[in-house]
Design an enzyme around this catalytic site. Structure first.
Site, PDB file in Angstrom:
ATOM      1  N   ASP A 168      10.115  -5.060   3.405  1.00 44.99           N
ATOM      2  CA  ASP A 168       8.994  -4.167   3.079  1.00 44.99           C
ATOM      3  C   ASP A 168       9.331  -3.459   1.769  1.00 44.99           C
ATOM      4  O   ASP A 168      10.087  -2.493   1.790  1.00 44.99           O
ATOM      5  CB  ASP A 168       8.804  -3.184   4.234  1.00 44.99           C
ATOM      6  CG  ASP A 168       7.822  -2.077   3.944  1.00 44.99           C
ATOM      7  OD1 ASP A 168       7.067  -2.195   2.970  1.00 44.99           O
ATOM      8  OD2 ASP A 168       7.824  -1.081   4.692  1.00 44.99           O
ATOM      9  N   ASP A 173       1.866  -7.124   2.112  1.00 47.58           N
ATOM     10  CA  ASP A 173       2.819  -6.160   2.662  1.00 47.58           C
ATOM     11  C   ASP A 173       3.367  -6.726   3.967  1.00 47.58           C
ATOM     12  O   ASP A 173       3.015  -7.830   4.362  1.00 47.58           O
ATOM     13  CB  ASP A 173       2.142  -4.796   2.888  1.00 47.58           C
ATOM     14  CG  ASP A 173       3.116  -3.626   2.740  1.00 47.58           C
ATOM     15  OD1 ASP A 173       4.313  -3.799   3.050  1.00 47.58           O
ATOM     16  OD2 ASP A 173       2.683  -2.535   2.339  1.00 47.58           O
ATOM     17  N   GLU A 227       4.222   3.299  -2.907  1.00 48.21           N
ATOM     18  CA  GLU A 227       3.415   3.075  -1.698  1.00 48.21           C
ATOM     19  C   GLU A 227       3.925   3.923  -0.551  1.00 48.21           C
ATOM     20  O   GLU A 227       3.172   4.528   0.201  1.00 48.21           O
ATOM     21  CB  GLU A 227       3.446   1.585  -1.317  1.00 48.21           C
ATOM     22  CG  GLU A 227       2.442   1.202  -0.225  1.00 48.21           C
ATOM     23  CD  GLU A 227       2.987   1.269   1.181  1.00 48.21           C
ATOM     24  OE1 GLU A 227       2.202   1.084   2.123  1.00 48.21           O
ATOM     25  OE2 GLU A 227       4.190   1.527   1.375  1.00 48.21           O
ATOM     26  N   GLU A 228       5.259   3.969  -0.443  1.00 49.84           N
ATOM     27  CA  GLU A 228       5.875   4.651   0.710  1.00 49.84           C
ATOM     28  C   GLU A 228       5.691   6.169   0.673  1.00 49.84           C
ATOM     29  O   GLU A 228       5.983   6.852   1.638  1.00 49.84           O
ATOM     30  CB  GLU A 228       7.372   4.311   0.792  1.00 49.84           C
ATOM     31  CG  GLU A 228       7.693   2.824   0.946  1.00 49.84           C
ATOM     32  CD  GLU A 228       7.352   2.255   2.320  1.00 49.84           C
ATOM     33  OE1 GLU A 228       6.856   3.021   3.175  1.00 49.84           O
ATOM     34  OE2 GLU A 228       7.562   1.049   2.516  1.00 49.84           O
ATOM     35  N   HIS A 267      11.162  -0.812   8.560  1.00 51.01           N
ATOM     36  CA  HIS A 267      11.765   0.423   8.019  1.00 51.01           C
ATOM     37  C   HIS A 267      13.199   0.632   8.499  1.00 51.01           C
ATOM     38  O   HIS A 267      13.708   1.751   8.422  1.00 51.01           O
ATOM     39  CB  HIS A 267      10.913   1.665   8.315  1.00 51.01           C
ATOM     40  CG  HIS A 267       9.752   1.797   7.369  1.00 51.01           C
ATOM     41  ND1 HIS A 267       9.089   2.976   7.146  1.00 51.01           N
ATOM     42  CD2 HIS A 267       9.142   0.881   6.580  1.00 51.01           C
ATOM     43  CE1 HIS A 267       8.129   2.775   6.251  1.00 51.01           C
ATOM     44  NE2 HIS A 267       8.137   1.508   5.907  1.00 51.01           N
ATOM     45  N   HIS A 307       3.909  -3.725  -3.277  1.00 53.11           N
ATOM     46  CA  HIS A 307       4.582  -2.519  -3.780  1.00 53.11           C
ATOM     47  C   HIS A 307       6.078  -2.744  -3.992  1.00 53.11           C
ATOM     48  O   HIS A 307       6.753  -3.401  -3.214  1.00 53.11           O
ATOM     49  CB  HIS A 307       4.305  -1.296  -2.893  1.00 53.11           C
ATOM     50  CG  HIS A 307       4.893  -1.296  -1.512  1.00 53.11           C
ATOM     51  ND1 HIS A 307       6.142  -0.793  -1.252  1.00 53.11           N
ATOM     52  CD2 HIS A 307       4.396  -1.692  -0.318  1.00 53.11           C
ATOM     53  CE1 HIS A 307       6.384  -0.877   0.053  1.00 53.11           C
ATOM     54  NE2 HIS A 307       5.340  -1.433   0.648  1.00 53.11           N
TER      55      HIS A 307
END
Ligand SMILES: [Zn+2]
Length: 337
Positions: free
Chosen positions: A173, A228, A205-206, A313, A60
């Site tokens: 990510d 990922d 995606e998020e 994250h 992604h």
């Protein structure tokens, strides 16, 4: 293509969920000789090889970000979140707002210790307590800077290498997945594969696996691999059982997470191929989810292959470079077997 350089370029490129166009442009620019296709929602893809198995490999493009949603009279900006943020990671950071006329900087500041009342020390603030300060006195000046609702923003990134062994930055990510997909493309342009492989860069995606969902609903494959990151558990707090995968341990087969169990058939295939070729892999059950769940729900055999990353994250996502190289090695084996 230098593997770290391509990763750095992708990390630096702006692309929060729903605003992935700069990442698409970057990918096209890196491979001007390749005919990429883009679907209605913005997923980018290209196919190499023909015959054999029909394989898709997805990563992604999007990352966490903010949307400016209101300008106060005094010129401070209010914002809403895109993706799974932790508020403790955004205090006292520089923000980049993407306007039609280019990037504008601001900060998310905190009241300094000199001004705090006793009960305010160590308090975790809520999102509603935070503002972006772009260094002006009022909303008219904000307008002159071309800042209006609704513009996308992100935290400013540092790309740091630790002892040539680790990469530390925001948005590993999933720009590391995007980079691996490009390195695969580079390889398959030069080397024969007996399979039919579609490399896909997905959107959003998020925000709920939305791009992969759209793509999987309209395309059919025998096997889908999702690239990922996964939260590594080798952290100082000792809760290793929550995600028993470590940085430096090799690519992780993410057999199950919050969204369910992935394809056992693909898991067995990946494990056997890794074993035969002496690539060390890890296997785990963890929280969160990946685009593999969206592919599965559309009826496709899918499994996530993840790069273990510490502090996911956050601004300091941390990856062992050996895992990056070994994941590429595993993917090349999957593509050619
Ligand atoms: Zn993520």
């Amino acid at each position: 293509m230098d593997k770290i350089q391509i990763l750095k370029e992708l990390v630096d490129t702006f692309g929060i969920s729903g605003f992935e166009e700069p990442v698409r442009q970057k990918i096209r620019k890196l491979f001007p000789q390749v005919k990429f296709k883009e679907d209605n929602v913005g997923n980018l893809f290209t196919t190499v090889g023909n015959g054999g198995k029909k394989i898709a490999i997805m990563a992604h493009m999007d990352e966490l970000g903010f949307l400016i949603n209101y300008v106060e009279k005094n010129g401070y900006l209010r914002f809403k979140l895109i993706g799974g943020w932790d508020v403790r990671g955004v205090y006292n950071r520089v923000v980049e707002i993407l306007t039609d006329k280019g990037m504008v900087y601001g900060v998310i500041g905190l009241k300094p210790p000199h001004l705090l009342k006793n009960e305010e020390f160590d308090k975790v603030l809520s999102w509603d307590d935070l503002y972006i300060d772009v260094g002006v006195e009022g909303d008219e000046e904000v307008k002159k800077m071309n800042i209006i609702p609704v513009l996308p923003a992100r935290l400013k990134k540092d790309f740091v290498m630790l002892d040539e062994k680790y990469v530390v930055t925001r948005a590993l990510d999933d720009r590391v997945g995007c980079a691996l997909n490009l390195l695969l493309l580079e390889n398959f342009l030069h080397n024969y594969t007996k399979n039919n492989i579609t490399l896909v860069w997905t959107v959003q995606e998020e925000t709920g696996l939305r791009g992969a969902q759209a793509f999987s609903a309209r395309n059919s494959f025998d096997e889908v691999y999702i690239l990922d990151t996964i939260s590594a558990g080798n952290l100082p707090w000792g809760d290793f059982y929550q995600s028993p995968a470590r940085t430096g341990g090799g690519p992780v087969i993410r057999l199950a997470d919050r969204k369910g169990v992935s394809s056992l058939r693909l898991r067995n295939f990946v494990k056997s191929i890794a074993k035969r070729n002496k690539v060390e892999v890890q296997e785990t059950v963890t929280g969160g989810s990946t685009d593999a769940a969206a592919a599965f729900e559309a009826g496709l055999n899918s499994i996530p292959l993840c790069i273990p990353v510490k502090y996911t994250h956050s601004q300091v996502e941390m990856m062992d470079i050996a895992d990056y190289h070994n994941t590429l090695k595993l993917l090349l084996l999957i593509g050619t077997n």
